[in-house]
Design an enzyme around this catalytic site. Structure first.
Site, PDB file in Angstrom:
ATOM      1  N   ARG A 104       0.726  -1.124   0.039  1.00 57.28           N
ATOM      2  CA  ARG A 104       0.156  -0.046  -0.091  1.00 57.28           C
ATOM      3  C   ARG A 104       1.096   1.134   0.015  1.00 57.28           C
ATOM      4  O   ARG A 104       1.798   1.268   0.620  1.00 57.28           O
ATOM      5  CB  ARG A 104      -0.665  -0.144   1.312  1.00 57.28           C
ATOM      6  CG  ARG A 104      -2.070   0.725   1.256  1.00 57.28           C
ATOM      7  CD  ARG A 104      -2.861   0.247   2.614  1.00 57.28           C
ATOM      8  NE  ARG A 104      -2.340   0.818   3.814  1.00 57.28           N
ATOM      9  CZ  ARG A 104      -3.056   1.557   4.698  1.00 57.28           C
ATOM     10  NH1 ARG A 104      -4.251   1.545   4.516  1.00 57.28           N
ATOM     11  NH2 ARG A 104      -2.594   2.007   5.837  1.00 57.28           N
ATOM     12  N   THR A 108      -1.054   7.625  -0.927  1.00 58.87           N
ATOM     13  CA  THR A 108      -2.240   7.675  -1.564  1.00 58.87           C
ATOM     14  C   THR A 108      -3.230   6.575  -0.867  1.00 58.87           C
ATOM     15  O   THR A 108      -4.427   6.324  -1.267  1.00 58.87           O
ATOM     16  CB  THR A 108      -2.297   7.313  -3.042  1.00 58.87           C
ATOM     17  OG1 THR A 108      -1.215   5.987  -3.123  1.00 58.87           O
ATOM     18  CG2 THR A 108      -0.999   8.292  -3.639  1.00 58.87           C
ATOM     19  N   ASP A 200       1.165  -1.345  12.406  1.00 63.67           N
ATOM     20  CA  ASP A 200       1.553  -1.896  11.146  1.00 63.67           C
ATOM     21  C   ASP A 200       1.956  -3.473  11.256  1.00 63.67           C
ATOM     22  O   ASP A 200       2.867  -3.793  11.850  1.00 63.67           O
ATOM     23  CB  ASP A 200       2.856  -1.136  10.697  1.00 63.67           C
ATOM     24  CG  ASP A 200       3.245  -1.609   9.212  1.00 63.67           C
ATOM     25  OD1 ASP A 200       3.119  -2.908   8.881  1.00 63.67           O
ATOM     26  OD2 ASP A 200       3.153  -0.847   8.202  1.00 63.67           O
ATOM     27  N   ASP A 203       5.256  -4.887   9.891  1.00 65.02           N
ATOM     28  CA  ASP A 203       6.220  -4.531  10.544  1.00 65.02           C
ATOM     29  C   ASP A 203       6.476  -5.200  11.900  1.00 65.02           C
ATOM     30  O   ASP A 203       7.492  -5.613  12.590  1.00 65.02           O
ATOM     31  CB  ASP A 203       6.467  -3.068  10.825  1.00 65.02           C
ATOM     32  CG  ASP A 203       6.732  -2.143   9.270  1.00 65.02           C
ATOM     33  OD1 ASP A 203       7.431  -2.846   8.910  1.00 65.02           O
ATOM     34  OD2 ASP A 203       6.576  -1.054   9.265  1.00 65.02           O
TER      35      ASP A 203
END
Ligand SMILES: O=P(O)(O)OC[C@H]1O[C@H](OP(=O)(O)OP(=O)(O)O)[C@H](O)[C@@H]1O
Ligand SMILES: O=c1cc[nH]c(=O)[nH]1
Ligand SMILES: [Mg+2]
Length: 209
Positions: A104, A108, A200, A203
């Site tokens: 991703r 944006t 995340d 991560d």
């Protein structure tokens, strides 16, 4: 319209709370995602078709149930979806594994597909797409597009945390698929992260931050 289910089993809820904690280590995070995925596999396979089969017990013959022939595939959306594969495969050991690579854009929030490798008979399989996070829904929508383009029809999407925005977008674009999540969170923040979420997922799984 496909199903939308929040898997509220206490074990799933408890383990999800453990990995939401920002102090949960990478090792623990990976282990617990694995455990939750096994529990989810139990729930999302509830409607697998059964067929009658003759079995001979020490007391004689009888007709009982076994899972019918439909083949299964687990398809993680890379990277974070990889964390859910082994746990799911624990209960679905004959599943083939496909991979869809997607990232991703941080600005944006639009996904880019960078890799697709699926079992050649994907159109005949019941497919469990796995990705811990359903945020805007862009990645899940594009992954289901990629699967349908290759003939897939029987698709279930399994995630750990979903945002209402992502559920709505995925259901609108692909109303036929079933969606299972361990939690439906409050919202997305301005950066496209789920709140309260767990940060995340990629991560945290791989220790890349
Ligand atoms: O619903 P969306 O708004 O599309 O966001 C969700 C996606 O974002 C994360 O992946 P990311 O792009 O961070 O890639 P990674 O798994 O490699 O970290 C996550 O694992 C989903 O795939
Ligand atoms: O909260 C979020 C949103 C997208 N991707 C993640 O890993 N976490
Ligand atoms: Mg990530």
């Amino acid at each position: 319209m496909g199903k939308f289910e929040v898997l509220d089993h206490p074990l799933i809820q408890h383990k999800l709370t453990l990995i939401r904690d920002k102090n949960c280590s990478t090792k623990e995070f990976r282990e617990i995602v694995n455990e939750i995925s096994t529990l989810m596999a139990y729930e999302v396979s509830r409607d697998m078709p059964l067929q009658d089969v003759e079995v001979e017990t020490p007391m004689g013959k009888t007709i009982k149930k076994q899972i019918s022939g439909k083949k299964v595939a687990i398809v993680p959306i890379l990277r974070a979806g990889l964390g859910m594969v082994d746990g799911m495969a624990e209960l679905l050991p004959v599943a083939r594994i496909g991979h869809i690579g997607m990232y991703r854009d941080e600005e944006t929030l639009k996904p880019t597909e960078y890799f697709v490798k699926l079992p050649s008979d994907i159109s005949e399989r019941q497919i469990f797409v796995v990705d811990p996070m359903l945020a805007t829904g862009g990645s899940a929508i594009m992954a289901v597009d990629a699967l349908k383009k290759r003939g897939a029809r029987d698709i279930k999407f399994c995630c750990l945390v979903a945002a209402p925005e992502g559920v709505e977008a995925l259901r609108e674009t692909h109303p036929d698929i079933d969606i299972y999540t361990a939690a439906l969170d409050e919202k997305l923040n301005d950066d496209g992260y789920i709140v309260p979420g767990l940060g995340d997922a990629g991560d945290r799984l791989f220790g890349t931050k």
